[in-house]
Design an enzyme around this catalytic site. Structure first.
Site, PDB file in Angstrom:
ATOM      1  N   ASP A   8       0.787  -1.150   0.120  1.00 27.60           N
ATOM      2  CA  ASP A   8      -0.051  -0.128   0.099  1.00 27.60           C
ATOM      3  C   ASP A   8       0.847   1.224   0.021  1.00 27.60           C
ATOM      4  O   ASP A   8       0.639   2.282   0.664  1.00 27.60           O
ATOM      5  CB  ASP A   8      -0.945   0.202   1.109  1.00 27.60           C
ATOM      6  CG  ASP A   8      -1.941  -1.060   1.002  1.00 27.60           C
ATOM      7  OD1 ASP A   8      -2.114  -2.049   0.197  1.00 27.60           O
ATOM      8  OD2 ASP A   8      -2.757  -0.963   2.120  1.00 27.60           O
ATOM      9  N   LYS A 106      -6.948  -4.925  -2.930  1.00 28.88           N
ATOM     10  CA  LYS A 106      -7.852  -5.131  -1.823  1.00 28.88           C
ATOM     11  C   LYS A 106      -8.648  -4.030  -1.310  1.00 28.88           C
ATOM     12  O   LYS A 106      -8.384  -3.114  -1.630  1.00 28.88           O
ATOM     13  CB  LYS A 106      -6.844  -5.632  -0.633  1.00 28.88           C
ATOM     14  CG  LYS A 106      -5.868  -4.453  -0.022  1.00 28.88           C
ATOM     15  CD  LYS A 106      -4.856  -5.154   0.668  1.00 28.88           C
ATOM     16  CE  LYS A 106      -3.792  -4.142   1.227  1.00 28.88           C
ATOM     17  NZ  LYS A 106      -4.788  -3.226   2.322  1.00 28.88           N
ATOM     18  N   CYS A 151      -2.007  -2.727   7.897  1.00 24.81           N
ATOM     19  CA  CYS A 151      -1.891  -3.530   6.474  1.00 24.81           C
ATOM     20  C   CYS A 151      -0.633  -4.272   6.582  1.00 24.81           C
ATOM     21  O   CYS A 151      -0.570  -5.471   6.160  1.00 24.81           O
ATOM     22  CB  CYS A 151      -1.862  -2.797   5.397  1.00 24.81           C
ATOM     23  SG  CYS A 151      -3.589  -1.796   5.330  1.00 24.81           S
TER      24      CYS A 151
END
Length: 203
Positions: A8, A106, A151
């Protein structure tokens, strides 16, 4: 075989973004420097539809960072972030993408969040990342990216559950909350994960 997982690294998660991780942008040069030392580089990308149920704006009477129960799981309510197709959801423009062989998106289900690169938070749906890595012969995964206490942490937990030797490159991550990261860090070690520094990998 070793794989580098870039978690991310997106504009919304660095200073100036919608959900900034303190000093999140400082890991990007390190993420770039690490890539040539791995046979496989894979990225994850938070990719939410507008009106996602993890957004505080989707819940009248609630504020950002409130915690609610969502489908039986505790959910932190976030500011709107990484909305599909917006500049903040792209991979960061300073991130070298030439070696990234695959990108796993995601958080695409509007009803449930997905911190991990492997599964949504309810473990209802796989992203396909584990099968992809196994198909490439990967046995070890090394994690860099954002945020260390969300994450990156959840991806590390699932990587361990899926049977991969798992290493978190600590100086190539940044956390939203230092106390939360201390707990995440201890849990990764308890589960058998390793915490290393980029100097352990770079010549």
């Amino acid at each position: 075989m070793k794989a580098l997982l870039l978690i991310d690294i997106q504009p919304d998660f660095v200073p100036g973004g919608r959900l900034p991780v303190p000093d999140g942008d400082t890991i990007i040069p390190l993420a770039n420097a690490l890539q040539p030392h791995f046979e496989l580089v894979v990225a994850t990308q938070d990719w939410h539809p507008a009106g996602h149920q993890s957004f505080a704006s989707s819940h009248a009477g609630h504020a950002v960072f409130d915690r609610i129960s969502l489908h039986g799981h505790e959910q932190v309510l976030w500011p709107d972030h990484c909305v599909q197709g917006t500049p903040g959801a792209a991979l960061h423009p300073q991130l070298d993408q030439h070696r990234i062989e695959a990108i796993f998106r995601k958080g695409t289900n509007p009803e449930i969040d997905s911190y991990s690169g492997f599964f949504d938070n309810g473990h209802l749906k796989s992203t396909g990342l584990a099968d992809y890595l196994r198909g490439r012969g990967v046995t070890e995964v090394y994690l860099a990216g954002l945020a260390a206490d969300y994450c990156v942490y959840f991806t590390a937990k699932d990587a361990l559950t899926e049977g991969f030797a798992t290493y978190v490159i600590e100086d190539a991550t940044r956390a939203i909350d230092a106390e939360g990261y201390a707990g995440a860090r201890a849990d990764v070690q308890h589960r058998g994960g390793q915490l290393i520094q980029s100097a352990d990998l770079l010549p």
